[in-house]
Write a protein that holds these residues in place. Structure first.
Motif, PDB file in Angstrom:
ATOM      1  N   GLY A 111       0.809  -1.211   0.000  1.00 30.89           N
ATOM      2  CA  GLY A 111       0.000   0.000   0.000  1.00 30.89           C
ATOM      3  C   GLY A 111       0.842   1.259   0.000  1.00 30.89           C
ATOM      4  O   GLY A 111       1.972   1.269   0.495  1.00 30.89           O
ATOM      5  N   PHE A 112       0.266   2.319  -0.559  1.00 33.42           N
ATOM      6  CA  PHE A 112       0.939   3.603  -0.684  1.00 33.42           C
ATOM      7  C   PHE A 112       0.142   4.674   0.060  1.00 33.42           C
ATOM      8  O   PHE A 112      -1.068   4.793  -0.125  1.00 33.42           O
ATOM      9  CB  PHE A 112       1.055   3.996  -2.163  1.00 33.42           C
ATOM     10  CG  PHE A 112       1.902   3.047  -2.972  1.00 33.42           C
ATOM     11  CD1 PHE A 112       3.218   3.345  -3.265  1.00 33.42           C
ATOM     12  CD2 PHE A 112       1.377   1.846  -3.429  1.00 33.42           C
ATOM     13  CE1 PHE A 112       4.005   2.467  -4.000  1.00 33.42           C
ATOM     14  CE2 PHE A 112       2.146   0.959  -4.181  1.00 33.42           C
ATOM     15  CZ  PHE A 112       3.465   1.278  -4.457  1.00 33.42           C
ATOM     16  N   CYS A 113       0.813   5.452   0.890  1.00 32.61           N
ATOM     17  CA  CYS A 113       0.188   6.549   1.647  1.00 32.61           C
ATOM     18  C   CYS A 113      -0.993   6.008   2.472  1.00 32.61           C
ATOM     19  O   CYS A 113      -0.806   5.127   3.290  1.00 32.61           O
ATOM     20  CB  CYS A 113      -0.228   7.680   0.718  1.00 32.61           C
ATOM     21  SG  CYS A 113       1.147   8.453  -0.157  1.00 32.61           S
ATOM     22  N   GLY A 116      -1.018   2.442   2.449  1.00 30.52           N
ATOM     23  CA  GLY A 116      -0.069   1.799   3.352  1.00 30.52           C
ATOM     24  C   GLY A 116      -0.693   1.525   4.702  1.00 30.52           C
ATOM     25  O   GLY A 116      -0.501   0.458   5.292  1.00 30.52           O
ATOM     26  N   GLY A 117      -1.472   2.486   5.179  1.00 27.79           N
ATOM     27  CA  GLY A 117      -2.212   2.269   6.416  1.00 27.79           C
ATOM     28  C   GLY A 117      -3.244   1.165   6.274  1.00 27.79           C
ATOM     29  O   GLY A 117      -3.459   0.370   7.193  1.00 27.79           O
ATOM     30  N   ALA A 132       3.335  -7.781   4.234  1.00 25.99           N
ATOM     31  CA  ALA A 132       2.631  -6.532   3.978  1.00 25.99           C
ATOM     32  C   ALA A 132       3.669  -5.425   3.897  1.00 25.99           C
ATOM     33  O   ALA A 132       4.550  -5.338   4.753  1.00 25.99           O
ATOM     34  CB  ALA A 132       1.608  -6.226   5.068  1.00 25.99           C
ATOM     35  N   VAL A 133       3.569  -4.603   2.863  1.00 26.32           N
ATOM     36  CA  VAL A 133       4.538  -3.537   2.615  1.00 26.32           C
ATOM     37  C   VAL A 133       3.813  -2.200   2.613  1.00 26.32           C
ATOM     38  O   VAL A 133       2.879  -1.993   1.826  1.00 26.32           O
ATOM     39  CB  VAL A 133       5.265  -3.745   1.273  1.00 26.32           C
ATOM     40  CG1 VAL A 133       6.265  -2.616   1.020  1.00 26.32           C
ATOM     41  CG2 VAL A 133       5.967  -5.106   1.239  1.00 26.32           C
ATOM     42  N   SER A 134       4.233  -1.301   3.482  1.00 24.26           N
ATOM     43  CA  SER A 134       3.677   0.050   3.548  1.00 24.26           C
ATOM     44  C   SER A 134       4.714   1.031   3.025  1.00 24.26           C
ATOM     45  O   SER A 134       5.829   1.091   3.545  1.00 24.26           O
ATOM     46  CB  SER A 134       3.299   0.401   4.989  1.00 24.26           C
ATOM     47  OG  SER A 134       2.969   1.776   5.102  1.00 24.26           O
ATOM     48  N   ILE A 135       4.339   1.806   2.002  1.00 21.86           N
ATOM     49  CA  ILE A 135       5.248   2.758   1.373  1.00 21.86           C
ATOM     50  C   ILE A 135       4.726   4.165   1.630  1.00 21.86           C
ATOM     51  O   ILE A 135       3.614   4.499   1.236  1.00 21.86           O
ATOM     52  CB  ILE A 135       5.375   2.462  -0.127  1.00 21.86           C
ATOM     53  CG1 ILE A 135       5.952   1.043  -0.333  1.00 21.86           C
ATOM     54  CG2 ILE A 135       6.252   3.505  -0.817  1.00 21.86           C
ATOM     55  CD1 ILE A 135       5.915   0.560  -1.759  1.00 21.86           C
TER      56      ILE A 135
END
Length: 233
Positions: A111-113, A116-117, A132-135
């Motif tokens: 997820g992005f921004c 990401g949450g 899980a990858v938060s960017i």
């Protein structure tokens, strides 16, 4: 998804034979846009089947940052509803990809921004994820993870100068993950602001595109997913 009808996008390379891992992609707070689809295609390539999550519902597409904030912020404050929506997207991804015989039993989320949450909330909820990858994502939660609930290995990539999720949020996230017994990594880029992978989203002092951090983040994310899927983390 209850009273909400959402409209995601399933992305995969039709020229690839055999089953692949499934990756949920949660876009930034602007939601389901052409850019989100293009990002899904970039992540999928010939590696994965990707499903781009719609967190707002079919036809609900913010036109600007103000409309995006009005849609995203209530979800940020309501972890139960946020988790319900992202979990529905995750389950839809699996159902639709299995229906087409595209995927094996490996799952992840990126997820992005705001997204990401979303993927961190999915992990906090105990989803069956390898990773899980938060960017440059939201790190705060209204419902901290319980001990042993997180199955996913977590990667957080963040700008050191990000004012949207500042150092205090990173510290609180670290403490939460340690208390939950999660397996996590955090990469922080010096001098980098919020939304650093989003070209054209520059806001002075808040958000700015950064090519080196973007390039390195994608490389790190792909390696992290590969290691998670191969049980090497």
């Amino acid at each position: 998804m209850g009273a909400l009808t959402a409209e995601g996008a399933l992305i995969y390379d039709e020229n690839v034979s055999g089953k692949r891992p499934a990756v949920l992609l949660a876009p930034n707070w602007i939601g389901m846009t052409d850019h989100a689809i293009q990002r899904g295609e970039l992540v999928a390539a010939n590696r994965y089947v990707v499903f781009v999550a719609d967190m707002y519902g079919a036809g609900t597409r913010p036109a600007d940052f103000g409309e995006a904030a009005a849609l995203a912020n209530p979800l940020r404050a309501d972890a139960i509803e946020q988790r319900s929506r992202v979990k529905a997207a995750f389950e839809t991804m699996i159902a639709q990809a299995q229906k087409r015989s595209l995927i094996d039993d490996r799952r992840a989320a990126v997820g992005f921004c705001f997204g990401g949450g979303n993927v961190l909330e999915l992990a906090r909820d105990g989803a069956d994820l390898a990773a899980a990858v938060s960017i440059h994502g939201d790190l705060k939660t209204a419902l901290p993870a319980g001990k042993g609930t997180i199955k996913a290995a977590l990667l957080v990539a963040h700008g050191a100068l990000d004012p949207v999720a500042p150092r205090a949020d990173r510290d609180a996230f670290e403490a939460e993950m340690n208390a939950a017994g999660a397996k996590w990594q955090m990469v922080t880029f010096s001098g980098v602001l919020h939304a650093y992978t989003d070209q054209g989203a520059d806001v002075p002092g808040i958000a700015a595109w950064d090519e080196p951090a973007t390039r390195q983040t994608y490389a790190l994310a792909h390696q992290f997913l590969a290691d998670a899927f191969a049980a090497r983390l």
